[in-house]
Design a protein around this motif. Structure first.
Motif, mmCIF file in Angstrom:
data_model
loop_
_atom_site.group_PDB
_atom_site.id
_atom_site.type_symbol
_atom_site.label_atom_id
_atom_site.label_comp_id
_atom_site.label_asym_id
_atom_site.label_seq_id
_atom_site.Cartn_x
_atom_site.Cartn_y
_atom_site.Cartn_z
ATOM 1 N N ARG A 30 -24.237 -25.965 -40.466
ATOM 2 C CA ARG A 30 -23.013 -26.424 -39.793
ATOM 3 C C ARG A 30 -23.292 -27.308 -38.585
ATOM 4 O O ARG A 30 -22.363 -27.634 -37.847
ATOM 5 C CB ARG A 30 -22.183 -25.225 -39.345
ATOM 6 N N GLN A 33 -21.341 -30.537 -38.840
ATOM 7 C CA GLN A 33 -19.899 -30.309 -38.775
ATOM 8 C C GLN A 33 -19.442 -29.953 -37.372
ATOM 9 O O GLN A 33 -18.458 -30.485 -36.864
ATOM 10 C CB GLN A 33 -19.505 -29.194 -39.737
ATOM 11 N N TYR A 180 -19.665 -18.515 -38.375
ATOM 12 C CA TYR A 180 -20.647 -18.921 -39.385
ATOM 13 C C TYR A 180 -20.647 -17.882 -40.495
ATOM 14 O O TYR A 180 -20.443 -16.692 -40.235
ATOM 15 C CB TYR A 180 -22.045 -19.033 -38.782
ATOM 16 N N ILE A 184 -23.370 -20.356 -47.410
ATOM 17 C CA ILE A 184 -22.626 -21.479 -46.844
ATOM 18 C C ILE A 184 -21.713 -22.140 -47.873
ATOM 19 O O ILE A 184 -20.838 -22.925 -47.510
ATOM 20 C CB ILE A 184 -23.599 -22.527 -46.271
#
Length: 232
Positions: A30, A33, A180, A184
């Motif tokens: 991430r 992102q 998180y 994923i």
């Protein structure tokens, strides 16, 4: 499931390695992102100018950015909150006689509005949903204490008394950039095997929790994240 203090040391170490490994994978996945895409969107949300000072059309020109995104979002959230809380009671009971349901609804709505903080929770839910398209909350057991200080009978001595302000469940929203998951690729809640909620602590709290045995440095890893990022 067994409690933490009931786990053998070898099992605890293996779980620590397992969680730390998947935390690193979830965090690395991430980075782009959170650090790039979300950071840019957050600047637009806050109406932050791309440059601190402008030189066009002349040096020192106005650099004001109108927060159109936030203005429209705030309007939508305000209207929605008004419909939720202003039309009917937030809590409705079903299947009870009128003489029971009426006072029960009054009591539960009082608790929801004035003790459970349902208004702010709903506002946070809507703001997060509009802003990021994701709103995840978790309920924790929250205990809040305060120290009341008063003068003694003589007026010279000081009396300190610990007072319990709150002790019960509290629902809190998990910030988008602190959430998180593993794996994923999960797109549904039931597909998620591990939830990670990154939290932040000041240095004194970290030292206190390490001394109390609540925090431990990771096994065979660098001393960088375990005490400052609580994994769950």
């Amino acid at each position: 499931r067994p409690r933490e203090n009931e786990l053998p040391d070898d099992v605890r170490k293996e779980l620590t390695r397992y969680v730390a490994e998947h935390w690193a994978r979830a965090k690395d996945a991430r980075i782009g992102q959170v650090d790039t895409d979300y950071a840019k969107w957050d600047k637009m949300w806050r109406a932050q100018p791309k440059e601190r000072t402008r030189s066009l059309p002349w040096p020192g020109a106005s650099n004001l950015v109108v927060p159109l995104v936030r203005m429209h979002a705030d309007t939508f959230i305000a209207r929605t909150l008004g419909m939720i809380f202003g039309t009917q009671r937030l809590v409705k009971t079903i299947g009870y006689p009128t003489e029971i349901s009426e006072p029960l609804e009054i009591y539960l709505n009082y608790k929801a509005l004035y003790q459970w903080d349902a208004w702010n929770l709903a506002k946070e839910y809507m703001t997060a949903g509009v802003k990021t398209g994701t709103a995840v909350a978790k309920t924790v057991w929250f205990t809040d204490r305060s120290i009341d200080v008063s003068a003694g009978e003589s007026g010279e001595e000081r009396i300190e008394e610990e007072v319990l302000i709150a002790n019960g469940p509290e629902t809190r929203l998990v910030p988008f950039d602190d959430l998180y998951v593993y794996p994923i690729t999960a797109v549904r809640e039931e597909d998620i095997l591990i939830w990670f909620h990154r939290t932040r602590y000041v240095g004194e709290v970290v030292k206190e929790r390490c001394a109390a045995g609540k925090f431990q440095w990771p096994f065979d890893t660098e001393e960088t994240s375990w005490a400052t990022e609580k994994k769950g």
